[in-house]
Design an enzyme around this catalytic site. Structure first.
Site, PDB file in Angstrom:
ATOM      1  N   GLN A 259     -10.091  31.658  -2.187  1.00 57.26           N
ATOM      2  CA  GLN A 259     -10.207  32.244  -0.853  1.00 57.26           C
ATOM      3  C   GLN A 259     -10.808  33.639  -0.904  1.00 57.26           C
ATOM      4  O   GLN A 259     -11.546  34.043  -0.007  1.00 57.26           O
ATOM      5  CB  GLN A 259      -8.839  32.265  -0.166  1.00 57.26           C
ATOM      6  CG  GLN A 259      -8.260  30.885   0.089  1.00 57.26           C
ATOM      7  CD  GLN A 259      -9.228  29.970   0.822  1.00 57.26           C
ATOM      8  OE1 GLN A 259      -9.705  30.287   1.917  1.00 57.26           O
ATOM      9  NE2 GLN A 259      -9.527  28.823   0.228  1.00 57.26           N
TER      10      GLN A 259
ATOM     11  N   HIS B 116     -14.689  34.256  -0.557  1.00 56.67           N
ATOM     12  CA  HIS B 116     -15.396  34.314   0.726  1.00 56.67           C
ATOM     13  C   HIS B 116     -15.916  35.731   0.974  1.00 56.67           C
ATOM     14  O   HIS B 116     -16.929  35.902   1.631  1.00 56.67           O
ATOM     15  CB  HIS B 116     -14.478  33.886   1.868  1.00 56.67           C
ATOM     16  CG  HIS B 116     -14.291  32.411   1.964  1.00 56.67           C
ATOM     17  ND1 HIS B 116     -15.268  31.582   2.463  1.00 56.67           N
ATOM     18  CD2 HIS B 116     -13.254  31.612   1.631  1.00 56.67           C
ATOM     19  CE1 HIS B 116     -14.837  30.332   2.440  1.00 56.67           C
ATOM     20  NE2 HIS B 116     -13.620  30.323   1.933  1.00 56.67           N
TER      21      HIS B 116
ATOM     22  N   GLU C  50      -3.536  31.546   7.671  1.00 56.29           N
ATOM     23  CA  GLU C  50      -4.470  30.433   7.874  1.00 56.29           C
ATOM     24  C   GLU C  50      -4.137  29.283   6.929  1.00 56.29           C
ATOM     25  O   GLU C  50      -3.973  28.140   7.351  1.00 56.29           O
ATOM     26  CB  GLU C  50      -5.889  30.927   7.629  1.00 56.29           C
ATOM     27  CG  GLU C  50      -6.961  29.850   7.731  1.00 56.29           C
ATOM     28  CD  GLU C  50      -8.316  30.333   7.272  1.00 56.29           C
ATOM     29  OE1 GLU C  50      -9.311  29.692   7.651  1.00 56.29           O
ATOM     30  OE2 GLU C  50      -8.400  31.323   6.523  1.00 56.29           O
ATOM     31  N   HIS C  51      -4.059  29.580   5.639  1.00 64.60           N
ATOM     32  CA  HIS C  51      -3.680  28.593   4.626  1.00 64.60           C
ATOM     33  C   HIS C  51      -2.372  29.024   3.972  1.00 64.60           C
ATOM     34  O   HIS C  51      -2.252  30.170   3.541  1.00 64.60           O
ATOM     35  CB  HIS C  51      -4.743  28.493   3.525  1.00 64.60           C
ATOM     36  CG  HIS C  51      -6.126  28.203   4.025  1.00 64.60           C
ATOM     37  ND1 HIS C  51      -7.107  29.181   4.100  1.00 64.60           N
ATOM     38  CD2 HIS C  51      -6.706  27.056   4.455  1.00 64.60           C
ATOM     39  CE1 HIS C  51      -8.230  28.636   4.557  1.00 64.60           C
ATOM     40  NE2 HIS C  51      -8.010  27.352   4.786  1.00 64.60           N
TER      41      HIS C  51
ATOM     42  N   ASP D 153     -10.387  22.266   2.761  1.00 61.82           N
ATOM     43  CA  ASP D 153     -11.666  22.845   3.168  1.00 61.82           C
ATOM     44  C   ASP D 153     -12.776  21.804   3.198  1.00 61.82           C
ATOM     45  O   ASP D 153     -13.677  21.872   4.036  1.00 61.82           O
ATOM     46  CB  ASP D 153     -12.064  23.957   2.188  1.00 61.82           C
ATOM     47  CG  ASP D 153     -11.287  25.241   2.440  1.00 61.82           C
ATOM     48  OD1 ASP D 153     -10.650  25.371   3.495  1.00 61.82           O
ATOM     49  OD2 ASP D 153     -11.317  26.119   1.553  1.00 61.82           O
TER      50      ASP D 153
ATOM     51  N   HIS E  13       2.653  23.126  53.598  1.00 65.38           N
ATOM     52  CA  HIS E  13       2.975  22.094  52.622  1.00 65.38           C
ATOM     53  C   HIS E  13       3.890  21.041  53.267  1.00 65.38           C
ATOM     54  O   HIS E  13       3.672  19.832  53.107  1.00 65.38           O
ATOM     55  CB  HIS E  13       3.674  22.707  51.405  1.00 65.38           C
ATOM     56  CG  HIS E  13       2.757  23.396  50.446  1.00 65.38           C
ATOM     57  ND1 HIS E  13       1.952  24.438  50.814  1.00 65.38           N
ATOM     58  CD2 HIS E  13       2.521  23.182  49.121  1.00 65.38           C
ATOM     59  CE1 HIS E  13       1.243  24.843  49.767  1.00 65.38           C
ATOM     60  NE2 HIS E  13       1.571  24.100  48.718  1.00 65.38           N
TER      61      HIS E  13
END
Length: 455
Positions: free
Chosen positions: A284, A287, A351-352, A385, A444
């Protein structure tokens, strides 16, 4: 460059405070920009605007001037002078990319697509119908799901090519039944001119691809410009400017999320393999930027993982980039026990989340907040992924507290369908009148009374 990833000992430090600073660095707040980015902004706008201000300027300009503004920003920011014809990838280019693509690669694309379709089909919402006999009347209630007509996908293409993003966004949309799918990708060798990416689009039937990126691409899809009609929803990852642009146009169109850099939190006990843990953190961090945090209650694991990190980083092509991310956005956290690890992971809402323990199911029961959860020593984040079937487009920056990963259901629009006959309306009338009286909305009540007075 030396590996200096910090260690946080919860017995002497406040991990919440320390990790909050990491979150701040990676959040899409739009108030942090590099010096190089600052100089580009000055060259473009004549003043040092913050990223959020840059996005506001670009989106407003595209809304006002349309295609001309899109092409102008593409020339200035991406250094590509395109026209209406060259902006869109032609059918001939798609065909050529597909025909020249490696057959094994295309076989891989087909297998991944099958996995995604299989999973997304299983979770896809279907219409729901309820028949209620109300007194002597009949009520029919339905929840109807229809696919969105037209969606747009942002695919990054600055530092690497991402066919996986095409698969993990377009295939769930196709599974939901979306007919018109637009892909925008920067006009780079990793983006709109990348044969593997174009071949992937061709393989799964995506034919509307535009060589534009950044905030101008998001604005073009949101507002519509000459040659590119507006979409109903924009999904997919991107840099800070793409994230801020999606936030800016939300309301004109729907979006999936305001995504930040990739992140993983890894929980490990004494059964975890140091070389596996190190590899998962690096995967990770590469990235760049990417956040990777190890939380363990087994102190000997820390030094072993540090040794593995140093060794593996020296052998990887993107090792320097990953090392920078680990130093700036990573951490190794020593906690008291598994319970404290779970509490901290839930607070981070990553996220993970990788549970690399002897019995991962035990920890899973105590954790609520995570975009995707990877169980055990043989399930690296890479399988999610690239291959498993759930989308890899996931909430980042702690938003997994309330947000979800992308799936086929996100491309459906739901409507309730309600049908009462006269007897059912008569049976419900007193309750409707009573509530209308409390709210002071007498019309109504009248809309009910007029039907019961004159059946």
């Amino acid at each position: 460059m030396t590996l200096t990833i910090p260690t946080i000992d919860c017995s002497v430090q406040d991990p919440v405070k320390a990790l909050a600073e990491l979150r701040r660095k990676l959040s899409p707040q739009g108030d942090i920009v590099s010096e190089a980015g600052r100089q580009r902004t000055i060259a473009l706008f004549g003043e040092p605007l913050a990223p959020r201000q840059v996005v506001q300027r670009i989106c407003a300009d595209v809304r006002e001037r349309g295609l001309a503004a899109v092409l102008e920003y593409t020339a200035k920011l991406d250094h590509q002078r395109l026209t209406l014809d060259t902006m869109r990838v032609s059918a001939a280019e798609l065909k050529a990319a597909h025909e020249s693509c490696d057959h094994e690669f295309l076989s891989t694309i087909r297998r991944i697509r099958e996995n995604i379709v299989e999973f997304q089909s299983q979770i896809l919402h279907g219409d729901v119908q309820l028949i209620r006999l109300q007194g002597s009347g009949r009520v029919e209630l339905r929840q109807r799901y229809l696919p969105l007509k037209r969606i747009g996908i942002c695919v990054p293409g600055g530092a690497a090519a991402y066919p996986s993003t095409v698969l993990m966004t377009a295939v769930p949309a196709q599974t939901a039944g979306v007919k018109e799918i637009v892909v925008v990708v920067p006009p780079t060798e990793f983006g709109g001119y990348n044969k593997s990416l174009l071949a992937t689009c061709a393989e799964i039937g995506i034919t509307e691809i535009y060589r534009i990126g950044g905030a101008q691409a998001v604005a073009a899809m949101a507002y519509g410009v000459e040659g590119l009609p507006r979409v109903d929803k924009i999904v997919g990852p991107g840099n800070l400017f793409v994230a801020l642009a999606k936030q800016h146009v939300y309301g004109e169109v729907d979006i999936d999320s305001i995504a930040g850099p990739s992140e993983v939190v890894l929980l490990a006990d004494d059964s975890a393999m140091p070389r596996y843990v190190a590899a998962d953190l690096i995967s990770q961090a590469e990235h760049s930027p990417g956040s990777a945090i190890l939380i363990t209650w087994h102190a000997p694991l820390i030094d072993a993982v540090r040794t593995e990190l140093t060794q593996q980083l020296s052998q990887l092509p993107r090792g320097d980039l990953a090392r920078t991310s680990l130093n700036e956005y990573g951490a190794i956290v020593l906690v008291r026990d598994a319970n404290q690890a779970a509490q901290l992971a839930d607070l981070l809402a990553p996220e993970h989340l990788h549970i690399s323990t002897r019995v991962p199911e035990d920890l899973l029961k105590t954790i609520q907040n995570a975009g995707a959860i990877f169980m055990g020593h043989q399930t690296p984040v890479a399988v999610g992924d690239y291959f498993a079937g759930p989308s890899h487009v996931l909430p980042t920056g702690g938003t997994a507290r309330f947000a979800n990963g992308l799936c086929a259901n996100d491309f459906l629009k739901r409507s309730s369908v309600i049908s009462y006959n006269h007897a059912a309306l008569q049976d419900a009338a007193d309750d409707i009148r009573r509530l209308a009286a409390v709210e002071g909305l007498t019309a109504h009540s009248s809309s009910v009374d007029v039907r019961l007075d004159n059946p």
